[in-house]
Each structure stands twice: as structure tokens, then as C-alpha cells.
Design an enzyme around this catalytic site. Structure first.
Site, mmCIF file in Angstrom:
data_model
loop_
_atom_site.group_PDB
_atom_site.id
_atom_site.type_symbol
_atom_site.label_atom_id
_atom_site.label_comp_id
_atom_site.label_asym_id
_atom_site.label_seq_id
_atom_site.Cartn_x
_atom_site.Cartn_y
_atom_site.Cartn_z
ATOM 1 N N HIS A 17 5.377 -15.420 -5.933
ATOM 2 C CA HIS A 17 6.774 -16.125 -6.254
ATOM 3 C C HIS A 17 6.637 -17.702 -6.214
ATOM 4 O O HIS A 17 5.593 -17.979 -5.985
ATOM 5 C CB HIS A 17 7.780 -15.631 -5.211
ATOM 6 N N HIS A 20 4.503 -19.270 -3.569
ATOM 7 C CA HIS A 20 3.144 -19.408 -3.506
ATOM 8 C C HIS A 20 2.555 -20.449 -4.506
ATOM 9 O O HIS A 20 1.877 -21.073 -4.184
ATOM 10 C CB HIS A 20 2.559 -17.690 -4.046
ATOM 11 N N CYS A 125 1.175 -8.611 15.346
ATOM 12 C CA CYS A 125 2.315 -8.342 14.075
ATOM 13 C C CYS A 125 1.310 -7.951 12.890
ATOM 14 O O CYS A 125 0.358 -8.742 12.495
ATOM 15 C CB CYS A 125 2.990 -9.908 13.665
ATOM 16 N N CYS A 128 1.748 -10.279 10.035
ATOM 17 C CA CYS A 128 0.866 -11.577 10.075
ATOM 18 C C CYS A 128 -0.736 -11.382 10.047
ATOM 19 O O CYS A 128 -1.236 -12.465 9.918
ATOM 20 C CB CYS A 128 1.299 -12.646 11.170
ATOM 21 N N CYS A 143 8.338 -10.458 15.927
ATOM 22 C CA CYS A 143 7.500 -11.557 15.356
ATOM 23 C C CYS A 143 8.305 -12.736 15.029
ATOM 24 O O CYS A 143 9.658 -12.389 14.224
ATOM 25 C CB CYS A 143 6.789 -11.023 14.262
ATOM 26 N N HIS A 146 8.462 -12.638 11.046
ATOM 27 C CA HIS A 146 9.066 -11.508 10.202
ATOM 28 C C HIS A 146 10.153 -10.943 10.807
ATOM 29 O O HIS A 146 10.599 -9.953 10.075
ATOM 30 C CB HIS A 146 7.786 -10.668 9.921
ATOM 31 N N LYS A 294 14.144 -18.482 4.084
ATOM 32 C CA LYS A 294 12.804 -18.527 3.594
ATOM 33 C C LYS A 294 12.805 -17.536 2.281
ATOM 34 O O LYS A 294 13.086 -16.424 2.301
ATOM 35 C CB LYS A 294 11.677 -18.297 4.492
ATOM 36 N N LYS A 297 9.129 -12.377 -0.071
ATOM 37 C CA LYS A 297 9.203 -10.920 -0.818
ATOM 38 C C LYS A 297 10.231 -9.984 0.193
ATOM 39 O O LYS A 297 11.155 -9.195 -0.550
ATOM 40 C CB LYS A 297 7.988 -10.315 -0.976
HETATM 41 O O1 ME8 Z 1 -0.813 -16.235 4.616
HETATM 42 N N1 ME8 Z 1 7.504 -21.450 0.754
HETATM 43 O O2 ME8 Z 1 -1.165 -14.996 2.564
HETATM 44 P P1 ME8 Z 1 0.312 -15.136 2.009
HETATM 45 C C1 ME8 Z 1 6.614 -22.066 0.723
HETATM 46 N N2 ME8 Z 1 -3.540 -14.577 3.027
HETATM 47 N N3 ME8 Z 1 5.255 -21.460 0.870
HETATM 48 C C2 ME8 Z 1 5.321 -19.996 1.012
HETATM 49 C C3 ME8 Z 1 6.501 -19.237 0.828
HETATM 50 C C4 ME8 Z 1 7.665 -20.131 0.729
HETATM 51 N N4 ME8 Z 1 8.711 -19.463 0.699
HETATM 52 N N5 ME8 Z 1 6.144 -18.287 0.934
HETATM 53 C C5 ME8 Z 1 4.678 -17.881 1.300
HETATM 54 C C6 ME8 Z 1 -1.468 -15.533 3.920
HETATM 55 N N6 ME8 Z 1 4.413 -19.179 1.145
HETATM 56 C C7 ME8 Z 1 -2.981 -15.358 3.912
HETATM 57 C C8 ME8 Z 1 -3.686 -16.771 3.756
HETATM 58 S S1 ME8 Z 1 -5.894 -18.339 3.930
HETATM 59 C C9 ME8 Z 1 -7.209 -18.305 4.158
HETATM 60 C C10 ME8 Z 1 -5.107 -16.776 4.023
HETATM 61 C C11 ME8 Z 1 2.913 -19.638 1.296
HETATM 62 O O3 ME8 Z 1 0.342 -14.472 0.674
HETATM 63 C C12 ME8 Z 1 2.669 -19.265 2.877
HETATM 64 O O4 ME8 Z 1 3.044 -20.437 3.725
HETATM 65 O O5 ME8 Z 1 1.447 -14.297 2.687
HETATM 66 C C13 ME8 Z 1 1.028 -19.420 2.778
HETATM 67 O O6 ME8 Z 1 0.651 -20.679 3.037
HETATM 68 C C14 ME8 Z 1 0.879 -18.941 1.323
HETATM 69 O O7 ME8 Z 1 2.103 -18.912 0.779
HETATM 70 C C15 ME8 Z 1 0.186 -17.693 1.248
HETATM 71 O O8 ME8 Z 1 0.790 -16.791 1.871
#
Ligand code: ME8
Length: 512
Positions: A17, A20, A125, A128, A143, A146, A294, A297
Site C-alpha cells: 500500500h 510501503h 507480539c 511485530c 501490543c 497492533h 495509520k 492492512k
Molecule cells: O516491518 N506509513 O515490514 P512491513 C508509513 N519486514 N510507513 C508504513 C506504513 C504507513 N502507514 N505502513 C507500513 C517490516 N509502513 C519488516 C522490516 S527491515 C530489515 C524488516 C512501513 O512490511 C513500516 O513502517 O510490516 C516499515 O518501515 C515498512 O513499511 C515495512 O513494513
């Protein structure tokens, strides 16, 4: 010079989304900017495929974890080209070459005496994939990120001696006060460190979806270590026939604020334990919000980057997110907001300035840009701007950098109004005023076109497609950063410019 920049690697248990996309766009701005500076850039993104979150969703869907990741990883990989992200590699942590690197580096950490076997008991969690310390537990054992209930975990694990790195980490934060940006996030991490660090699990027992611990095959490595190590493993195989481990480490990491602890505490400690350098910088973004919550998903309030781009184009979505949400802070986004910025800033302020400037050269000078000096007052307005923007981007001041450039967009628009080239063109027809007015018109046209060209160079990291179109039309396709200075462009024939940001895109439902 080698320059590396990374995004977080995404969990593949959901669809991508705009949240990301945000980190990817920020990292891409840095990557493109450094290429313009002549650096040898390695821009890395990818997917985080191991761990419980993925295994749980696979189980729910009745497929194997491998089937799930093979189905979902391509959706994240496809997001790059749609966003015009110029990543040099896309890593998947299920790649055998990554797994081998994880095993080798973590074995080294063990050989260096930083690993021991012990019993873990505490709160966890599963979303997380994080073992929470006392200060991180919300009300009723939930958490805070979440909102779900934490689970009580008790298992015999391999541990990483994080506590031994308390002092070195405090030293790192003292020696390099700006290695985590913005300062509020740096302070948050430092408070966590000075509050006392406890050792953390290096492995999980009884989980099979992960990288096996080579000295104890009943275990897999805890997914966060596996995930963080992508940043160095990819350097070994991300560029065909080359090992970038020396030339391209340390990297700049772009992350979201929810994964601060892993990147600014666990990760530098692990690197020190492995005898590797800590990251160059960690740039921490806030959250994209929808109606104050926020975007995620699980909340079901996601904005789809593919749909937004189909309507407005990649440049507009990139620009909107980076302009609307000040980097480091949370910010609300909406399709209405995107439409508004598209119309006011992209179509009117920038697009119109470019098309007007070119159109006037075609109308008043038969498409030939006069070979005269630029107006020194406007040259002054641009003087030193390229260096200033470069310094801001190096410091992680992403939003102020764009604002500094946009100030010049507004200045040039005022210049058009002040100089009224249409009035000069009229005066130039009067034999008595022809010489003076004609010379003035030449200067105004040359200044406008030079200003627009320099803006094309400066804005390229944010607006790669439209700035390319613009610079090609001006016969000055060179993106080198030195071109941000006024007076560098050629004169003579200039081409036609299609509308950079057509208004009909803003009609609801209109496709690009
Ligand atoms: O955390 N606004 O993966 P992820 C801004 N796999 N950023 C957002 C967001 C939002 N609404 N939603 C998600 C992970 N993100 C791990 C990372 S790195 C070695 C491992 C950002 O898919 C979130 O803050 O849950 C994170 O930095 C990134 O998307 C990936 O989230």
C-alpha cells in the site's frame, strides 16, 4: 564513490500500500540524486519472507509458506517499476545466497563470543515478531502498535549478548549525534539504550520457516536478524559479477518509525559483534495516516498505489507523498489531497511555468533561444542552491530540500508576472522601443528557460518522468547535478513540450 541506500524489506503477508511506497520513494529520491552527483549507487529493496507472520498467514490460507511468498513477493517487486523506483536489486530473504550469508555472519558472531544458550520467558507480539520489554507493553498486555494481546513465550533459545553493547552504543550515539534522523527518533532510541539493554533471542525453537541455525538444526534464526542481514548479504550478489561489500558498506537506511529499535539498537550491535561497520545513517519516517489512523492492512484503510498512479502518474504520487508528509512526521493523505496538489503545484506552478516559457520562445523567437546572459537577479536566486539541496539530502532533510527548490518555482512564476514578456513583445514591435524591449525580452526568455531547465535537474529525483520530458524538449537531457546552476544550458533551437501534468487526469475515474 560508492553510495548505498536501502528500504525496509516488506513482509509479504499483505499487499503493498502507499505506506510501503513511501519509504521506497524517499530512498529512490536519494538514489537518483546521488547518481546525478556521479556516485556509484546501489539501491536495495526487497521482501522479508521468513518468520511467524508469514507462516501464520500461510497456515490460514492452507498453503505452504514458500507458496505464499512466491505468490506475494512479485506484487512487491512490481511496485518498484510502477513507482519509477530505480532500485538496482530486489532481494528475497528466501534466496539461498542470502541464507548462506546469514549463517556465515551469525556463526562469526558466535565465534566472537557474543552468543549463548539460555531460557527465554516473556511477552511476544506475533505481528511485530518482537519480544517486548516491560516499557514496550501496552495496557492489559497488548501490543501498542497492533493492539492485539501479547503471547507469553517460554523457550530454550540461543541468545545474542545485546547487553554487552550498551556502552559501545551509547558511545556511537555520542560520537555521531546525527546518525539517526530526526532528532526525536534519535532521542527515543537513546532513551531505550540508557534504560538498560537486555540480551535478546538470536534463534527460535520449534519454528521451521526460517534460516536454520547451523550449529543447532532444531532452531531457525529469529526473523529480525535474518531480515536485517539482507542489507549486507545483498552486497555479495546484488550486482552481477561483483562483490560490493567493501565499496558499498556502510549504507543509508530509510525506515518507518515502528522499526526504530531494530535498526538503531539491535542492528548496530550485531554489526559490531560481527566486526562490521555500523550504518552510515538511519532516516526514520513517520506514518501515513488515513482519516487520522495509520494506514495499514489490518485497519482496512489502505490507499492503493497502483490505482493512484494509474490516474495521476508516478511523478504526481511521488511528489504528493513527499510534499504532503513532512519526512519524520506522521501525515494524512487522501485522493482529494493528491488531486489538489496535482492541480495547484504540478499543473499550475511547475507544468504551466515550463510550458509558458517554452511557448513564448516559440511564439516570439521562432523557437530559437537567444544566446544572451541570464538575468543576474535570478542567477542569484539559484546561486548555491544545488550544494544546499545536496547538503540537506545528505542530512536527511528531505522535505526542506524539496521546499527550497519549490521556492524557486514560485520565484520564477513571479518573475514572469513582473517582466510581462507579452508586453515586451508588443513594445518590440514599436520601432522606437524595439532595441531596448527586444533585448529585454531576449534576457527574460533566456532566464526563464534556464530557470526551468535548472529546476528540471533539481526536481529530477522527485519527478523523474516529467523532468526527463522537459529536459529533452529543451535539448539539455544531461542530469548531472552541476546543471542545477543557471547559465549551463545550451541556446538555439528548442523543441515542443507536451503538457507535463494534463488537467484531464483530475477528472474522477480518468485513466492516465
Ligand atoms: O516491518 N506509513 O515490514 P512491513 C508509513 N519486514 N510507513 C508504513 C506504513 C504507513 N502507514 N505502513 C507500513 C517490516 N509502513 C519488516 C522490516 S527491515 C530489515 C524488516 C512501513 O512490511 C513500516 O513502517 O510490516 C516499515 O518501515 C515498512 O513499511 C515495512 O513494513
Amino acid at each position: 564513490m560508492g553510495y548505498s541506500v536501502t528500504t525496509p524489506i516488506f513482509y509479504v503477508n499483505a499487499a503493498p500500500h502507499l505506506g510501503h511506497a513511501y519509504s521506497t520513494i524517499v530512498a529512490d529520491v536519494l538514489a537518483r540524486h546521488h547518481r546525478q552527483r556521479g556516485d556509484d549507487v546501489f539501491f536495495l529493496t526487497g521482501t522479508d519472507e521468513h518468520g511467524e507472520p508469514v507462516a501464520n498467514v500461510a497456515a490460514e490460507q492452507g498453503v505452504t509458506p514458500q507458496e505464499l511468498v512466491d505468490r506475494n513477493a512479485p506484487k512487491f517487486e512490481a511496485m518498484g517499476p510502477v513507482l519509477e523506483a530505480s532500485n538496482d536489486f530486489f532481494i528475497r530473504t528466501s534466496d539461498d545466497r542470502h541464507k548462506a550469508a546469514v549463517q556465515e555472519i551469525l556463526s562469526r558472531v558466535k565465534d566472537n563470543g557474543h552468543v549463548y544458550e539460555g531460557d527465554y520467558e516473556g511477552w511476544y507480539c506475533p505481528k511485530c515478531a518482537d519480544f517486548k520489554t516491560e516499557s514496550e507493553i501496552g495496557e492489559n498486555n497488548t501490543c501498542p502498535i497492533h493492539g492485539i494481546e501479547l503471547t507469553r513465550e517460554k523457550e530454550r533459545n540461543w541468545f545474542f549478548r545485546l547487553s554487552a553493547f550498551q556502552q559501545p552504543l551509547e558511545q556511537l550515539f555520542a560520537d555521531r549525534p546525527d546518525w539517526v534522523v530526526p532528532a526525536a527518533r534519535r532521542n527515543e532510541a537513546l532513551t531505550f539504550i540508557t534504560g538498560g539493554l537486555q540480551d535478546v533471542s538470536l534463534s527460535r525453537n520449534g519454528i521451521t520457516w526460517g534460516v536454520p541455525v547451523p550449529w543447532d538444526l532444531e532452531h531457525v534464526f529469529y526473523v529480525w536478524w535474518d531480515a536485517l542481514l539482507n542489507y549486507v548479504s545483498a552486497l555479495r550478489f546484488g550486482r552481477e559479477g561483483e562483490d560490493l561489500s567493501q565499496s558499498h558498506w556502510p549504507a543509508v537506511h530509510v525506515i518507518g518509525k515502528d522499526i526504530l529499535k531494530f535498526h538503531t539498537i539491535y542492528w548496530p550491535a550485531l554489526l559490531m559483534a560481527a566486526g562490521l561497520e555500523v550504518p552510515k545513517k538511519v532516516l526514520v519516517g513517520g506514518f501515513l495516516l488515513v482519516d487520522g489512523a495509520k494506514m495499514s492492512k489490518s485497519k482496512g484503510n489502505v490507499l492503493d498505489p497502483f490505482a493512484a498512479i494509474e490516474q495521476y502518474g508516478a511523478d504526481a504520487v511521488r511528489f504528493y507523498l513527499l510534499r504532503e508528509v513532512s519526512f519524520g512526521q506522521d501525515g494524512s493523505v487522501s485522493m482529494e489531497g493528491l488531486k489538489l496538489r496535482y492541480e495547484t503545484e504540478l499543473a499550475n506552478d511547475f507544468g504551466n511555468l515550463a510550458s509558458r516559457s517554452i511557448a513564448m520562445v516559440r511564439r516570439y523567437r521562432e523557437g530559437r533561444l537567444p544566446d544572451v546572459a541570464v538575468d543576474p537577479r535570478i542567477a542569484d536566486v539559484f546561486a548555491g542552491l544545488g550544494d544546499a539541496v545536496a547538503a540537506q539530502l545528505d542530512d536527511g532533510q528531505i522535505s526542506p530540500a524539496l521546499e527550497a527548490i519549490w521556492e524557486r518555482v514560485r520565484r520564477l512564476n513571479r518573475y514572469v508576472e513582473e517582466q510581462a514578456p507579452w508586453a515586451l513583445a508588443k513594445a518590440a514591435k514599436d520601432p522606437e522601443q524595439a532595441e531596448v524591449a527586444g533585448a529585454q525580452l531576449d534576457q527574460v526568455l533566456r532566464t526563464l528557460v534556464e530557470g526551468v531547465r535548472a529546476l528540471g535537474v533539481l526536481l529530477h529525483p522527485w519527478l523523474p518522468l516529467s523532468t526527463n520530458q522537459l529536459l529533452v524538449a529543451l535539448g539539455a537531457p544531461d542530469l548531472a547535478w552541476e546543471g542545477s546552476e543557471l547559465g549551463r544550458g545550451t541556446t538555439g533551437e528548442i523543441g515542443e513540450l507536451p503538457q507535463l501534468f494534463p488537467k484531464d487526469r483530475t477528472v474522477d475515474g480518468a485513466a492516465a
